[in-house]
Design an enzyme around this catalytic site. Structure first.
Site, short mmCIF file in Angstrom:
data_model
loop_
_atom_site.label_atom_id
_atom_site.label_comp_id
_atom_site.label_asym_id
_atom_site.label_seq_id
_atom_site.Cartn_x
_atom_site.Cartn_y
_atom_site.Cartn_z
N CYS A 241 43.90 -23.93 -2.14
CA CYS A 241 43.16 -24.57 -3.22
C CYS A 241 42.95 -26.04 -2.84
O CYS A 241 43.24 -26.43 -1.71
CB CYS A 241 43.90 -24.44 -4.55
SG CYS A 241 45.58 -25.11 -4.53
N THR A 242 42.46 -26.85 -3.75
CA THR A 242 42.08 -28.22 -3.42
C THR A 242 43.26 -29.06 -2.94
O THR A 242 43.23 -29.66 -1.86
CB THR A 242 41.43 -28.91 -4.63
OG1 THR A 242 40.37 -28.09 -5.13
CG2 THR A 242 40.87 -30.27 -4.24
#
EC number: 1.14.-.-
Length: 333
Positions: A177-178
């Site tokens: 994810c980010t």
């Protein structure tokens, strides 16, 4: 040289009295002129903020002095402009919302994989690579051969797992994810569902882009970020995407040429979704934004209070002048 430091941070930790942290944390951020949003919950802290290097250093030092928030996970990037308008500290049930009771990354979590080891892992043909982010984030960039669950929110991820992944069939699952926080919960969830070999990218995409050279990278496209930069490129600089102020979706320059795009009102992603009432509201908001720009004033954010106070003082000065003139006239009668 970019003089605004953007700091994405999080930590899962038991904070039974997290409510008491809000006011002193908010006060510290306001005094240091740090903008952005931090979330506090009983499970920890999460958010992205921006300020000068000295201000961010002061914030990290302040957090490090709080019981439980020592050695917090953070990633820095840089921008030429402040990417946030306001300073907020919010109290939440979860610092990242999955909506599944009992998922605790402090008790069980997947295996962390450092950016330097990530390429080898996801190049293994036996590994299923899953992007845990929302569809609009995936559309502008992801890792080569990653699966897009096509979710609108992180709350939908558990349903995706139930319908598409099987512990008996998918022996090795890697996720990213980010910044890493969503993977803390997604890997914890998979472990709870019986998946044995579950991996996630330590520090997330942002850490990978920071540490891996572009010529060695398996990342394709840009990385969506939740601030006014919209997206960053492989050098963690502001990317080519803009954002629709109506629906907050990332848009390209080509999409801005569409008849569906009206600055601040609509774009190809939302033109058929907004109501007439919303459209009128967006038109008025854009009018106010342009009016503020013509006056060289802030439309939103903490600077608005300064504008309002300046106007109040100006009106008060004019009122006092009028009172003095009337007194002078009466004295001459």
């Amino acid at each position: 040289m970019s003089n605004v430091v953007v700091c994405a941070l999080y930590k899962f930790v038991s904070l039974p009295h997290f409510e008491s942290l809000r006011e002193p944390l908010l006060s510290m951020m306001e005094q240091a002129e740090i903008k952005g949003t931090l979330l506090l919950a009983s499970e920890g802290i999460n958010g992205t903020v921006a300020g000068t290097q000295a201000a961010i250093d002061a914030l990290l030092a302040w957090l490090n002095n709080q019981n439980g928030l020592e050695n917090i996970v953070y990633k820095l990037s840089f921008d030429d402009e402040m990417p946030f308008y306001r300073t907020k500290v919010k109290l939440k049930k979860e610092i990242v919302t999955m909506g599944v009771e009992g998922i605790d990354p402090l008790k069980v979590v997947g295996t962390y994989v450092k950016p330097q080891d990530w390429n080898a892992l996801i190049s293994d043909p036996e590994v299923i690579l899953v992007d845990t982010r929302n569809d609009y984030e995936v559309q502008i960039g992801t890792f080569k051969n990653a699966i897009n669950p096509v979710t609108e929110t992180f709350r939908e991820f558990p349903d995706y797992v139930k319908q598409n992944l099987d512990p008996a069939k998918h022996k090795k699952v890697a996720m990213f994810c980010t910044g890493g926080i969503r993977c803390e919960k997604s890997t914890a969830y998979l472990k709870e569902q019986g998946f044995e070999e579950v991996y996630h990218l330590e520090g997330g995409i942002l850490k990978y882009l920071e540490e891996i050279k572009q010529e060695e990278s398996l990342w394709e496209g840009e990385c969506f970020v939740f601030d006014n930069r919209v997206a960053v490129d492989h050098d963690l600089k502001k990317g080519q995407y803009d954002q629709c102020n109506a629906c907050r979706m990332p848009i390209t320059e080509a999409e801005k040429l569409s008849l569906a795009y009206v600055q601040g009102v609509s774009c190809p992603h939302c033109i058929d979704k907004i109501s007439e009432e919303q459209r009128k509201r967006f038109v008025e908001r854009e009018r106010q934004v342009n009016l503020a720009k013509s006056r060289n004033e802030a439309h939103i954010g903490s600077d608005v209070n300064q504008v309002i106070e300046a106007r109040r003082q100006k009106k008060e000065a004019l009122r006092q002048q009028s009172v003095e003139k009337n007194k002078a006239k009466q004295a001459n009668v």
